[in-house]
Enzyme design. Structure first.
Site, PDB file in Angstrom:
ATOM      1  N   CYS A 107       0.856  -1.196   0.000  1.00 17.69           N
ATOM      2  CA  CYS A 107       0.000   0.000   0.000  1.00 17.69           C
ATOM      3  C   CYS A 107       0.885   1.238   0.000  1.00 17.69           C
ATOM      4  O   CYS A 107       1.867   1.294   0.742  1.00 17.69           O
ATOM      5  CB  CYS A 107      -0.887  -0.018   1.243  1.00 17.69           C
ATOM      6  N   HIS A 149      -9.016  -3.820  -2.276  1.00 15.72           N
ATOM      7  CA  HIS A 149      -8.068  -3.101  -1.419  1.00 15.72           C
ATOM      8  C   HIS A 149      -8.399  -1.605  -1.399  1.00 15.72           C
ATOM      9  O   HIS A 149      -8.462  -0.981  -0.342  1.00 15.72           O
ATOM     10  CB  HIS A 149      -6.641  -3.344  -1.945  1.00 15.72           C
TER      11      HIS A 149
END
Ligand SMILES: [Zn+2]
Length: 187
Positions: A107, A149
């Protein structure tokens, strides 16, 4: 006439938007629906795309750059100039597969941390595109995972919240200078 949204897939030294990192409460605030897809929104999309490409990302959700709107940009082939980015506005998950799969995620808001996350293998999502047109998409593999996500970010969830092995997670986070206190574990 559809608006031109494409940006060059280049890395800028000073990308237009600033990323927020794990531990910043901005990442925990839920995003609001976008009432109207206008030029203002399309400019945010361009800025988000440039920020994503500049940081070597394949997905970016607006809350990661401090914008509390339901807006996501994705490009699973950032090195392929011919692959257009996917822009999801007000995305809603219509269906997920019962089958789950495990794969590694990272991320832009937690740089250096890569861990396996279990998610549904397939997802069907309804959304508006950058011209405000309603669309839907079924996706699996990397794209399906990326959509899930990024949609988590719109709800103030980050992928490390979904990791059960807290010992391994704590180690991984501390190696990159992050704290377990920033994790909101999802049972
Ligand atoms: Zn993320």
């Amino acid at each position: 006439m559809p608006a031109e949204i494409a940006v060059e897939k280049t890395k800028l030294k000073n990308p237009p938007l600033k990323l927020h990192y794990l531990g910043d409460r901005v990442l925990r605030q839920p995003a609001k629906r976008i009432a109207k897809v206008d030029d203002n929104i399309r400019q945010i999309v361009r800025d988000m795309l440039q920020t994503m490409y500049s940081n070597d990302g394949i997905g970016l959700a607006a809350p990661q750059v401090g914008i509390h709107k339901q807006l996501i940009v994705i490009d699973c082939e950032p090195d392929n100039p011919a692959n257009p980015p996917l822009i999801l506005i007000n995305p809603v998950i219509k269906q997920v597969s019962r089958e789950l799969c495990l794969a590694q995620e990272g991320c832009l808001s937690i740089p250096g941390v890569y861990m396996d996350v279990t998610r549904p293998q397939l997802v069907e999502v309804a959304y508006k595109d950058e011209n405000g047109r309603p669309r839907s998409l079924k996706a699996g593999d990397l794209l399906g995972r990326c959509i899930q996500h990024e949609m988590d970010h719109l709800n103030g969830v980050v992928f490390v919240d979904r990791i059960d092995n807290s010992l391994a997670l704590a180690q991984e986070l501390s190696q990159q200078g992050f704290s377990m206190q920033a994790v909101n574990h999802i049972p």
